[in-house]
Design a protein around this motif. Structure first.
Motif, PDB file in Angstrom:
ATOM      1  N   ALA A 167       0.857  -1.190   0.000  1.00 29.93           N
ATOM      2  CA  ALA A 167       0.000   0.000   0.000  1.00 29.93           C
ATOM      3  C   ALA A 167       0.892   1.238   0.000  1.00 29.93           C
ATOM      4  O   ALA A 167       1.927   1.285   0.675  1.00 29.93           O
ATOM      5  CB  ALA A 167      -0.906   0.015   1.229  1.00 29.93           C
ATOM      6  N   LEU A 168       0.482   2.216  -0.752  1.00 28.92           N
ATOM      7  CA  LEU A 168       1.198   3.494  -0.805  1.00 28.92           C
ATOM      8  C   LEU A 168       0.894   4.328   0.430  1.00 28.92           C
ATOM      9  O   LEU A 168      -0.269   4.439   0.846  1.00 28.92           O
ATOM     10  CB  LEU A 168       0.751   4.268  -2.047  1.00 28.92           C
ATOM     11  N   ILE A 169       1.946   4.905   1.009  1.00 28.59           N
ATOM     12  CA  ILE A 169       1.780   5.895   2.084  1.00 28.59           C
ATOM     13  C   ILE A 169       2.567   7.130   1.649  1.00 28.59           C
ATOM     14  O   ILE A 169       3.790   7.095   1.562  1.00 28.59           O
ATOM     15  CB  ILE A 169       2.370   5.400   3.418  1.00 28.59           C
ATOM     16  N   ASP A 170       1.879   8.203   1.346  1.00 22.21           N
ATOM     17  CA  ASP A 170       2.521   9.444   0.888  1.00 22.21           C
ATOM     18  C   ASP A 170       2.274  10.500   1.965  1.00 22.21           C
ATOM     19  O   ASP A 170       1.128  10.786   2.311  1.00 22.21           O
ATOM     20  CB  ASP A 170       1.898   9.863  -0.448  1.00 22.21           C
ATOM     21  N   VAL A 171       3.375  11.041   2.498  1.00 20.54           N
ATOM     22  CA  VAL A 171       3.276  11.970   3.630  1.00 20.54           C
ATOM     23  C   VAL A 171       3.867  13.317   3.244  1.00 20.54           C
ATOM     24  O   VAL A 171       4.889  13.379   2.559  1.00 20.54           O
ATOM     25  CB  VAL A 171       4.048  11.406   4.847  1.00 20.54           C
ATOM     26  N   TRP A 172       3.212  14.382   3.677  1.00 22.37           N
ATOM     27  CA  TRP A 172       3.789  15.729   3.562  1.00 22.37           C
ATOM     28  C   TRP A 172       3.367  16.531   4.774  1.00 22.37           C
ATOM     29  O   TRP A 172       2.278  16.353   5.310  1.00 22.37           O
ATOM     30  CB  TRP A 172       3.401  16.395   2.257  1.00 22.37           C
TER      31      TRP A 172
ATOM     32  N   VAL B 297      -7.440   6.458  -3.787  1.00 25.22           N
ATOM     33  CA  VAL B 297      -6.600   7.102  -2.773  1.00 25.22           C
ATOM     34  C   VAL B 297      -7.462   7.567  -1.609  1.00 25.22           C
ATOM     35  O   VAL B 297      -8.531   8.146  -1.811  1.00 25.22           O
ATOM     36  CB  VAL B 297      -5.857   8.308  -3.388  1.00 25.22           C
ATOM     37  N   LEU B 298      -7.001   7.311  -0.400  1.00 24.57           N
ATOM     38  CA  LEU B 298      -7.623   7.840   0.815  1.00 24.57           C
ATOM     39  C   LEU B 298      -6.741   8.985   1.317  1.00 24.57           C
ATOM     40  O   LEU B 298      -5.576   8.775   1.647  1.00 24.57           O
ATOM     41  CB  LEU B 298      -7.715   6.748   1.890  1.00 24.57           C
ATOM     42  N   THR B 299      -7.278  10.185   1.330  1.00 27.50           N
ATOM     43  CA  THR B 299      -6.536  11.350   1.819  1.00 27.50           C
ATOM     44  C   THR B 299      -6.998  11.667   3.224  1.00 27.50           C
ATOM     45  O   THR B 299      -8.210  11.772   3.470  1.00 27.50           O
ATOM     46  CB  THR B 299      -6.784  12.565   0.909  1.00 27.50           C
ATOM     47  N   THR B 300      -6.049  11.815   4.138  1.00 28.83           N
ATOM     48  CA  THR B 300      -6.436  12.096   5.514  1.00 28.83           C
ATOM     49  C   THR B 300      -5.327  12.878   6.217  1.00 28.83           C
ATOM     50  O   THR B 300      -4.369  13.341   5.581  1.00 28.83           O
ATOM     51  CB  THR B 300      -6.783  10.776   6.251  1.00 28.83           C
ATOM     52  N   GLN B 301      -5.467  13.064   7.518  1.00 27.92           N
ATOM     53  CA  GLN B 301      -4.460  13.759   8.317  1.00 27.92           C
ATOM     54  C   GLN B 301      -4.324  13.026   9.644  1.00 27.92           C
ATOM     55  O   GLN B 301      -5.274  12.377  10.095  1.00 27.92           O
ATOM     56  CB  GLN B 301      -4.879  15.224   8.573  1.00 27.92           C
ATOM     57  N   LEU B 302      -3.159  13.126  10.246  1.00 26.51           N
ATOM     58  CA  LEU B 302      -2.924  12.524  11.563  1.00 26.51           C
ATOM     59  C   LEU B 302      -2.617  13.617  12.567  1.00 26.51           C
ATOM     60  O   LEU B 302      -1.933  14.589  12.254  1.00 26.51           O
ATOM     61  CB  LEU B 302      -1.745  11.539  11.507  1.00 26.51           C
TER      62      LEU B 302
END
Ligand SMILES: [Fe+2]
Length: 200
Positions: free
Chosen positions: A94-99, A154-159
């Motif tokens: 699974a792709l994990i793309d962080v910014w 794609v699931l876009t979210t925030q932590l």
């Protein structure tokens, strides 16, 4: 204030005024995400809540699990976890793309500082090395993340971080997206498991 930063602030301001002007039903809807059942694996789990990507996403981030690089200041942080299906099965590759913002609350909009993507391993796990993001006007402390199971949307979210005073004043904040965070000898450790709908 930078143009993009101002745009995000204005969006937040608009959200705040909508909240304050909202009816009781509107308020209940605004609080909806906090009423979602907490994902509990083993068993089954609701997909991770989606959130706005905000104004700072850039495609084509570098493939790297560590965003640390010379000259970067701030508190080191390691974030670990897994990507799981709603049936609590690990999702490999699974792709994990962080910014995210730097320790002063600024995004790199010209390069790829504090931006990177990686793929989960065979057990669906990921491990990100970075720094604790700074806060900026209108927002509490957060990471932006896009998660994508192979051949799925794609699931876009925030932590988010626990115990942040700004959590209570940021209309985008959602308690179900708070990481478990602990102190380590070198900085902080966070953990969060994402849940994605594989559609089968
Ligand atoms: Fe942001």
């Amino acid at each position: 204030m930078q143009g993009a930063s101002r745009r995000e602030f204005l969006k937040i301001a608009a959200g705040l005024s909508a909240l304050s002007a909202g009816s009781r039903a509107g308020d209940a809807a605004a609080q909806g995400p906090s009423l979602r059942p907490t994902p509990s694996c083993p068993g089954s789990a609701a997909p991770t809540a989606r959130q706005t990507e905000g104004p700072y996403f850039k495609p084509d981030s570098p493939l790297r699990a560590s965003l640390l690089e010379p000259g970067l200041t701030g508190t080191p942080m390691i974030v670990t976890g897994a990507v799981l299906s709603t049936a609590c099965q690990p999702v490999a590759r699974a792709l994990i793309d962080v910014w995210h913002a730097d320790d002063r609350g600024a995004y790199d909009t010209t390069g790829f500082r504090l931006r990177g993507h990686q793929f989960t391993d065979d057990q669906g796990r990921y491990r990100l090395e970075t720094i604790v993001p700074g806060i900026y006007v209108g927002r509490t402390r957060h990471f932006h993340v896009k998660v994508q199971a192979p051949n799925r949307p794609v699931l876009t979210t925030q932590l988010y971080f626990p115990g942040e005073a700004m959590n209570a004043r940021d209309p985008i904040f959602s308690p179900e997206l708070v990481m478990r965070v602990s102190e380590t000898t070198t900085g902080k450790a966070g953990s969060f498991d994402f849940v994605v709908d594989l559609g089968r």
